[in-house]
Design an enzyme around this catalytic site. Structure first.
Site, short mmCIF file in Angstrom:
data_model
loop_
_atom_site.label_atom_id
_atom_site.label_comp_id
_atom_site.label_asym_id
_atom_site.label_seq_id
_atom_site.Cartn_x
_atom_site.Cartn_y
_atom_site.Cartn_z
N GLU A 140 6.79 27.89 24.57
CA GLU A 140 7.05 28.30 23.20
C GLU A 140 5.69 28.68 22.63
O GLU A 140 4.79 27.84 22.60
CB GLU A 140 7.69 27.14 22.43
CG GLU A 140 8.33 27.51 21.13
CD GLU A 140 9.56 28.39 21.28
OE1 GLU A 140 10.08 28.57 22.40
OE2 GLU A 140 9.99 28.93 20.25
N ASP A 193 4.62 24.75 8.84
CA ASP A 193 3.68 24.03 9.71
C ASP A 193 2.81 23.05 8.97
O ASP A 193 2.31 23.33 7.88
CB ASP A 193 2.79 25.04 10.45
CG ASP A 193 3.56 25.73 11.56
OD1 ASP A 193 4.10 25.02 12.42
OD2 ASP A 193 3.64 26.97 11.54
N TYR A 228 17.21 25.78 18.84
CA TYR A 228 16.11 24.89 18.44
C TYR A 228 16.69 23.82 17.53
O TYR A 228 17.04 24.09 16.38
CB TYR A 228 15.03 25.69 17.71
CG TYR A 228 13.70 24.94 17.62
CD1 TYR A 228 13.59 23.73 16.95
CD2 TYR A 228 12.55 25.46 18.21
CE1 TYR A 228 12.39 23.04 16.88
CE2 TYR A 228 11.33 24.78 18.14
CZ TYR A 228 11.26 23.58 17.47
OH TYR A 228 10.06 22.91 17.40
#
Ligand code: PLP
Lengths: 276, 395
Positions: free
Chosen positions: A57, A68, A183
């Site tokens: 990934e 993030d 995911y």
């Protein structure tokens, strides 16, 4: 598949089939392409593969990564401060693909990088570089159709995210539209190894099976072999580890040889935990 | 599925992680219900009137304009409690927070005005506020940092990226993605993902509605133009909303040209930016060829933002509103002129709108009525402007 792209191989399907035969789950490390620079990045990715990564990934550095935490933000900043461009990212992937024809390669990035290049061109360039899938962190199902359409045209698999708070409607839609893998978010919040994954309840995994979503890989907050083992025991098809992997890079920037050794053995340990 | 339109033409949308969609849907539903709920409306209107001081005055300037054909009015959002228009929509969103049963509020702030408005509303309503502010802005807006802390808010400096508003928004969104169960993200401008641009517009639309009623009372006709500065676009859309369907009224948004739009140091997203996604919305943004977001610049922290609310992008494209830009120097000049000629010290943000209106006034050849949205007062800018001008104007 009604896929019109002749030369596309379904590397994810092949991988999951092989792992099934071996009674293993997948271990998938995440790193930022271009972190900290082009040549080290190629070596890093090769080290992950040597360590036994089942798939990759790969992030593209972005200036404003809202999903993030600090670890992966810093990886973006390192790459961008070395003036890494989207063209460089594709070139790095091309080199990895040339050396490793079979490993599934997924991109995980932000929408504006795709839009600025043009959705069609971005997906075509990704295909040409040897990419199998694209996950866009800030494109939810509600905005995904035009990306999925281009993905189908080019032969890229559009990866969708199943968050822990997803409604049944959302899971049903993911079931209809997901390709490659799903995911599965291990928890709320942003990426980071500081907050550990919550292993999904078997009820959620049952639902994913019921709605026939593509094989779920659990990510967010996975940094130890024990978590990988738990993820796979709970019914996930595998586990993704990002910040823990990137931390090894961040901590060893001044000693690249040691960094590569540590990355390789980290992946080997995590992979060993995927045996059922 | 959304119940309200999530887009303005192609602009807007909900480009956020899937994880945040339930929280945005919950907010949209709470807003729809509240708009139909007379009790909510009564409480909101009551707060605006008795706590914040609405309606705000409309002032005809006496000495500012030399051209006898021109009447220049100021819509006095600077007189609103908190010192800027921001208080309007913050009171609305704070009520929505309570309605959703949430107890915490997250906000971002640039100039500190939205942070101050958030802090005061949270103090009033017993909500726990944490406010992200770029480290650079914490420095250049120190009095507002102190105000927020006095009112009980936690101010969290953000060092990531450029240390300004865009980074504060990033950090607020990151926080929210882990805390949406308890916390409402009280976004401070008419940007971000749906439903924020719509909610913020509706909770500011009284600016234009009052303006319309006041000018009709004073002049017996609509103004020829309304002028507002544009950071994310909240005071401008609040002024524009009630005039969009009045084609005789020009809508003019003023973006920060910083050191000049020909330099890299400006914040004119509509004027010089290109289409892209930032903070959950498709709009005009400042970016490089790869789509990396560029840092904006303006002397005024509240306009220092490399994107613009999606409805402004749309109004610009369809030609309904016109967007121009004004440099730091022109804004600083207007700041001083208004202080000297009218005894009103405007916010540096609002000084941009005023500077453009002064140019319009100079050039007008026919009878013209212009309304400037004076979005805030300049108290917060005094130290900053003093440091730029020195003592040159104090003799
Ligand atoms: C007084 C004042 N005016 C204008 C703005 C710009 O924001 P917006 O474009 O949302 O009105 C700010 C932002 O902080 C402000 O403080």
């Amino acid at each position: 598949m009604t896929n019109s792209v002749a030369n596309s191989i379904d590397r994810y399907a092949k991988l999951f089939e092989q792992l099934d035969q071996k009674n293993e789950g997948a271990f998938v490390p995440f790193v930022m392409v271009g972190d900290p620079d082009i040549s080290t990045s190629v070596n890093i990715i090769n080290a992950l593969i040597s360590g036994g990564a089942d798939a990759l990934e790969l992030g593209f550095p972005y200036s404003d990564p809202i999903a993030d935490g600090p670890t992966i933000q810093q990886a973006s900043i390192r790459a961008l401060s070395n003036k890494i461009k989207t063209d460089d990212n594709f070139e790095i992937i091309r080199q990895v693909r040339a050396a490793h024809p079979n490993i599934p390669i997924g991109l995980l990035l932000y929408s504006n990088l795709v839009l600025k290049r043009g959705i069609e061109k971005f997906y075509q360039d990704a295909m040409n570089a040897g990419v199998d899938s694209i996950l866009i962190a800030d494109v939810p199902l509600r905005e995904a159709d035009r990306f999925i359409a281009v993905a189908k045209q080019t032969g890229i698999k559009q990866i969708l995210i199943a968050p822990p708070n997803a409604s049944d409607d959302t899971l049903a839609e993911i079931g209809e539209k997901s390709q490659g893998y799903t995911y599965l978010l291990g928890r709320a919040g942003v990426t980071g190894a500081e907050t550990a994954v919550t292993i999904p309840a078997s009820a959620l995994i049952d639902k994913l099976t019921q709605y026939k979503v593509a094989p779920p890989l659990l990510g967010f907050g996975i940094s130890t072999p024990a978590q990988v083992k738990d993820a796979i025991q709970s019914g996930a098809a595998g586990a993704i580890s990002g910040s823990a992997t990137v931390n090894i890079i961040a901590e060893n920037l001044s000693q690249p040889e040691i960094m590569l050794d540590k990355l390789q053995s980290f992946v080997t340990e995590m992979k060993a935990a995927t045996h059922k | 599925m959304n119940h309200l339109d999530s887009k303005f033409g192609d602009y807007g949308g909900m480009y956020v992680p899937e994880l945040l969609i339930p929280a945005l849907d919950q907010l949209e539903q709470a807003f729809i219900d509240a708009q139909k709920d007379p009790d909510f409306q009564a409480e909101f209107m009551g707060l605006l009137k008795d706590y914040a001081g609405r309606p705000t005055a409309m002032t005809l300037t006496r000495n500012l304009v030399n051209n006898p054909k021109v009447k220049l009015y100021l819509k006095r959002e600077d007189l609103l409690h908190g010192g800027a228009h921001k208080t309007n929509q913050v009171l609305g969103q704070a009520l929505l927070t309570k309605r959703m049963g949430k107890t915490e509020v997250i906000a971002e702030t640039g100039a500190g005005q939205h942070g101050v408005a958030t802090a005061l509303a949270c103090a009033l309503m017993g909500l726990k506020a944490r406010i992200y502010m770029g480290a650079k802005d914490v420095e250049r807006q120190a009095p507002n940092v102190f105000r927020m802390r006095l009112m009980g808010a936690e101010v969290i400096p953000v060092h990531a990226g450029s240390g300004t508003l865009k980074d504060a928004v990033n950090e607020a969104m990151r926080d929210w993605s882990a805390s949406y169960d308890k916390a409402h993200y009280l976004l401070g401008t008419a940007a971000g993902p749906h439903p924020f641009p719509t909610i913020v517009r509706e909770f500011h639309r009284m600016i234009g509605e009052e303006t319309k009623a006041q000018i009709l009372e004073k002049e017996g006709r609509l103004p020829d133009a309304v002028v507002a500065c544009v950071g994310g676009g909240s005071n401008a859309i609040g002024m524009f909303a009630d005039f969009i369907d009045e084609p005789s009224v020009k809508l003019i948004g003023v973006e920060p040209a910083g050191k000049g739009v020909h330099t890299a140091e400006h914040g004119a997203a509509i004027g010089k930016g290109t289409k892209g996604i930032l903070h959950g919305a498709y709009s005009y943004i400042m970016q490089d060829n790869d789509g990396q977001i560029e840092e904006s610049y303006s002397v005024s922290a509240g306009l220092d933002y490399p994107a613009v609310g999606p409805q402004h992008a749309y109004l610009s494209d369809i030609g309904r509103a016109e967007y121009v830009s004004v440099t730091d120097d022109e804004a600083l000049n207007a700041f001083q002129i208004l202080s000297r000629k009218e005894g009103i010290i405007p916010a540096l943000e609002s000084s941009h709108a005023l500077a453009h209106a002064l140019n319009m006034a100079d050039e007008a050849e026919e009878e013209t009525i212009i309304v400037v949205n004076l979005s805030g007062r300049g108290d917060k800018d005094l130290a900053h402007v003093h440091s730029i001008l020195g003592d040159q104007n104090h003799d």
